[in-house]
Structures are given as structure tokens and as C-alpha cells.
Design a protein around this motif. Sequence first.
Motif, mmCIF file in Angstrom:
data_model
loop_
_atom_site.group_PDB
_atom_site.id
_atom_site.type_symbol
_atom_site.label_atom_id
_atom_site.label_comp_id
_atom_site.label_asym_id
_atom_site.label_seq_id
_atom_site.Cartn_x
_atom_site.Cartn_y
_atom_site.Cartn_z
ATOM 1 N N HIS A 1 45.516 48.847 44.947
ATOM 2 C CA HIS A 1 44.972 47.495 44.842
ATOM 3 C C HIS A 1 46.099 46.467 44.727
ATOM 4 C CE1 HIS A 1 42.720 44.040 43.618
ATOM 5 N NE2 HIS A 1 43.477 43.957 42.559
ATOM 6 N N GLY B 1 39.995 37.749 47.006
ATOM 7 C CA GLY B 1 38.605 37.746 46.554
ATOM 8 C C GLY B 1 37.929 36.395 46.512
ATOM 9 N N SER C 1 34.079 39.715 49.812
ATOM 10 C CA SER C 1 33.232 40.707 49.162
ATOM 11 C C SER C 1 31.808 40.188 48.995
ATOM 12 C CB SER C 1 33.829 41.034 47.801
ATOM 13 O OG SER C 1 32.863 41.554 46.939
ATOM 14 N N ALA D 1 29.890 40.739 46.657
ATOM 15 C CA ALA D 1 29.608 40.379 45.264
ATOM 16 C C ALA D 1 29.815 38.904 44.964
ATOM 17 C CB ALA D 1 30.488 41.211 44.321
ATOM 18 N N VAL D 2 30.708 38.248 45.693
ATOM 19 C CA VAL D 2 30.997 36.835 45.382
ATOM 20 C C VAL D 2 30.654 35.891 46.531
ATOM 21 C CG1 VAL D 2 32.787 37.352 43.693
ATOM 22 C CG2 VAL D 2 33.416 37.074 46.101
ATOM 23 N N ALA E 1 38.694 42.976 41.966
ATOM 24 C CA ALA E 1 39.108 42.386 43.245
ATOM 25 C C ALA E 1 38.150 41.284 43.679
ATOM 26 C CB ALA E 1 39.190 43.463 44.323
ATOM 27 N N ALA E 2 36.912 41.338 43.186
ATOM 28 C CA ALA E 2 35.914 40.330 43.556
ATOM 29 C C ALA E 2 35.925 39.230 42.496
ATOM 30 C CB ALA E 2 34.542 40.979 43.704
ATOM 31 N N ASP E 3 37.049 38.512 42.431
ATOM 32 C CA ASP E 3 37.198 37.360 41.546
ATOM 33 C C ASP E 3 37.031 37.717 40.074
ATOM 34 O OD1 ASP E 3 37.754 34.704 41.102
ATOM 35 O OD2 ASP E 3 35.723 34.003 41.483
ATOM 36 N N GLY F 1 32.866 39.819 39.973
ATOM 37 C CA GLY F 1 31.911 40.281 40.982
ATOM 38 C C GLY F 1 30.633 39.460 40.964
#
Lengths: 200, 200, 200
Positions: free
Chosen positions: A18, A70, A104, A106-107, C19-21, C24
Amino acid sequence: DELRAYAREVVEKEIGKHAADGLGRADYALASGGAFVMDHSDPFLVGNWFGTSRRRVHSKAVKMLTPSFGEPGQCFPLKGSDGFVQVRLRAPVVPEAVTLEHVSKAVAYDRTSAPKDCRVSGWLEDKDMESETRLLLTEFSYDLDRSNAQTFDIAESAHSGLVNTVRLDFTSNHGSDSHTCIYRFRVHGRELDSVSAVHA
Amino acid sequence: DELRAYAREVVEKEIGKHAADGLGRADYALASGGAFVMDHSDPFLVGNWFGTSRRRVHSKAVKMLTPSFGEPGQCFPLKGSDGFVQVRLRAPVVPEAVTLEHVSKAVAYDRTSAPKDCRVSGWLEDKDMESETRLLLTEFSYDLDRSNAQTFDIAESAHSGLVNTVRLDFTSNHGSDSHTCIYRFRVHGRELDSVSAVHA
Amino acid sequence: DELRAYAREVVEKEIGKHAADGLGRADYALASGGAFVMDHSDPFLVGNWFGTSRRRVHSKAVKMLTPSFGEPGQCFPLKGSDGFVQVRLRAPVVPEAVTLEHVSKAVAYDRTSAPKDCRVSGWLEDKDMESETRLLLTEFSYDLDRSNAQTFDIAESAHSGLVNTVRLDFTSNHGSDSHTCIYRFRVHGRELDSVSAVHA
Ligand SMILES: [K+]
Ligand SMILES: [K+]
Ligand SMILES: [K+]
């Protein structure tokens, strides 16, 4: 104890990956490595352009070659549901894979602007020869249900030589009529050592 | 269940450390914290300089005091295989360790530009006294086989007082004849509380 | 084997969230998503202002709506121990939670500038109607002992409609007399689909 060691090892490896640009794989299309956008289809942005009379590139096109960390919005939007971007790599490489990344799930506010059907070609271009035979490197479909950075291997048969120019054409997106966003496009491969490169 | 709890705890701790600037340790040489580069050896870059007649610093030198986020190219390149960088810390500290970071092997194009043998010194400098006795804080060798951010403790014997100025001298690199890249240099330590600082 | 799979799953999920801010969760107050600071109390900074005669916003106020990536200093400092910031969201949403983030304890030089007692209100504002009934969304206290990004749910009873403007008032901080730093303020919620939005 063995399991604890295993858990720790998995964690360290995954965080290492990562921390190493998300994939742990060198990217020859990275702007901070010296790559740049040479050309692209019409942008979905007003804005500043730069370049010569022959070629003009939008000042925000570089976003396609930089990490997104992200964040929604850290992309370059192109007009419509098809288009292209053409990149000069930092150095000639034998291409082995490409990665296309969108934000992503998710965001994201909306993912209809993600590219879908794509075709990647590459060639070696120099000052004297504007363009050479363009090789089809890979065709793929970006899948909204997989992880946001999707890597596609280039078939061995396409490993036919060095390229310094790579073009991504997308022929469809995931639903938006107005625009298609490219968050990041990466090119992975191997450089030949200096001596063999000369004879390649 | 105990093992699951352990796995979760390891993951959360390691991600917390990663999210906290990679090390989870305060850095008194961080640009966004108020530190700045005061001086450096010749850069391997044309470019913009700023500063006074006595001291000139390249506009990109600040890259040495900012996070690199795993990106190749987010460094400051100095000419040749030896050189130095001198930093004014955000505040006087008793130095306890320094960290030298290069780009991760996983995404690097070439690591011959990494610094190798290094020496770090520190002192307290103010407007009236341009320089005081310079203390040797530590000597080390940056190892390409270890993790990319390498922390070196400063021996207790060197914990002799406050410093606000730290200098990194490198006397060799990992092979490049032309230049040496500094991705990031950090200084860790402790501030004295205001009262004791006055009497230090 | 089951435990190994579990360890791997935990790691992947947590890194994905990181990773998603970091959370998430979509943030409608994110600058790169189109949100912006409309107004704020006096800044603890000299500097550049922009805006109209009616409203002026400091050029660094945007830092409150952008990721901090674990870096001390990536915040907007406001004068004193109380104040406010008012944000226009990227789109009207039914607000469900807000997140207030300060720098991680592990890398902070000093956390007395963290906000403490806070109150968040929201309303729908358009060109014709400068302000409508302001709804209290939530009140909370930022706790220095918890993780650095703290999310506070908005009670169901406050889910009364769409808002496009959110205001954070802080009435105390963690000790600094001179200033209070806002690293990042986020607003989470759900957009109504176009049709229902029209009738909302
Ligand atoms: K990007
Ligand atoms: K850097
Ligand atoms: K920030």
C-alpha cells in the motif's frame, strides 16, 4: 506463535505494498518519474491549455499520471463516453502490464463516469520518426465490482519490443452521457540494460 | 478468538503507524511543521533559487522535508556522490534520532542515486551567534536492503543539549556518478518545557 | 488455515478503508468533490483573502476540506478558542454523520489547539433565499484520547431534510489561548435521487 508471526507478516507485506504506490510495482507512466500526457480527446473542462501548435494538452491532464490518494475528483474528465489519452513514458520499456484506476466505491459520489471497454496500444516514437507500427497491447473491461486499481497483463506475444508511447482508448463508460473520468493510468514493464537497448 | 483479536490489533496498530507519517514519530524537520532548508550543496537541477545574498536555496529543496507518499521523483537531487543539506528545525530539541528515507525498492526505477555513508551534526544557532560548536550526532550507512525509511538513534552521549540546526553530510552514494537524491530527512527529539528551555 | 484467511481478510479490509480516505465513507464537504468554505471566524494567519464584498474567505481555508495525510500543519488555524466555519456542500444531502479530524497524537508537536466542544447545524440555502431555518444536527466533544478522525452520528430526529450548507461552531479547545486548528471537517449523508429530490 506461528499464526501470530503469520499475521504480522501479512500485515507488513500488505502495508508495504500500500505504501509503495498501492501496488508495489514501478510505473513508467508516472508524472513525477518524468512521463507526460502527449495528447487526449476533448476534455470535459474549460481551462488552461499548453503546448505547441501541433499538440495541445490541458493543464489538468497530468492528473491521470499522478496518485489519487483515495480522493474523489483527483481525475481528468474527458467529454462523452469514448475517447483516448496518449502518454510518453519516462523511458522505453518492454511493456508487461497496465493499470487503470478509478475512485474507490466506498468514497465515490457516482461511478457512472468510470471507463468500461478499453484498448491499449504502444509504439516507439522518436524525433525523426513521428510514428511507427502501433502494437495492440491489451483489451479489457474495467469492472466496477473489483478493486479500484485493476491491473491487466500484456500477453507474452505482445512483448515484442520497446515502446516509449502508450495510448489508452476507451469505447464505453459505466453510464454517464456527459463525461468519462480517468483517475490514473499506469504502465508497467522492464527497461533493457543500456547495452542490449542499443541493439534492441 | 484470541488470535482473531491479536490479528485485528496488529492490523490496527500498523495501519495507525502508517497513517501517522509512516513511523508514528514527530518530525522536527518537517516543512509543514515550520522547518526549512537553510543551505545545501550544488543541486542537480536547473531552476529557481530564492533567499538572500548570503544564502540561496533551490525552490525544490523543500522536497527533502515533505512526505514522498511512495512516489519516485518526490526528492531533491544533489550533484555528485557527496554533498550536504542543512536544516533549521521548527523548534529547538534535544535530538534523539534521525530518519533518512529513499523511495521503496518496489516502485523505484533505479536506486543508485540513494545516499550511502552519512554523518549528521547539530548545533544551536541564533541571530547573534551565527554558529556554535557543532556536535556529531550520528554516523550511519543507508542500506538498500532494509525498509525505505531508516531510523538511526543518536547515542545518549550526544544528548548534550538543544539544537535548532541539523546538517546531513553524505560522503558516498549507491553508484550514481551524476547525482544523489534525498527523498526525506527527519529529525526526532524532545522539546524541553518552556521554563527548563530558558535555563538549558 | 481458517485463521490465516481471517488475518488476510482483516488486513485487506482495513487497508482498503485506510486507502479510501481513511474512513471508507463519502464526504460531501470534500474540496476536490466541489465543496467550499463560505465563511469562517477570524483566522490566526496573515494572508490572502478572496471573495466578494459580502463574504471573504482566506486562501488557506480550503485546508479544512482536504486530506491531511498524517502531516502536522496541514490545517487551518482560527483565532482564539471559539469560532466557526461554514461550508457549502458539493450537493444537497440528508446528513447522517460528521467527522472532525485533528493530527494524530503520534506525530503532533502540541495538541492544545484541537477543538473541543462543538455544535453542527445545517440548512438548505439557495440564491433567492439567503438563509432558511437552521437545524441543529449534532453536538459533541472532540476527545484527544480517541482516534484522530472522530465520526459523530446525526440523530434520526434531525434527518428532517436536505441541507447544502453546514456550519461547525466550536466553543472551546484543548488549552491553547491563541488559536484553534481545524485539520478536516467532513459531512456524510445520502443524496436523494433526482426525482424525489425535486419533490423533497
Ligand atoms: K490522479
Ligand atoms: K519528499
Ligand atoms: K487538511
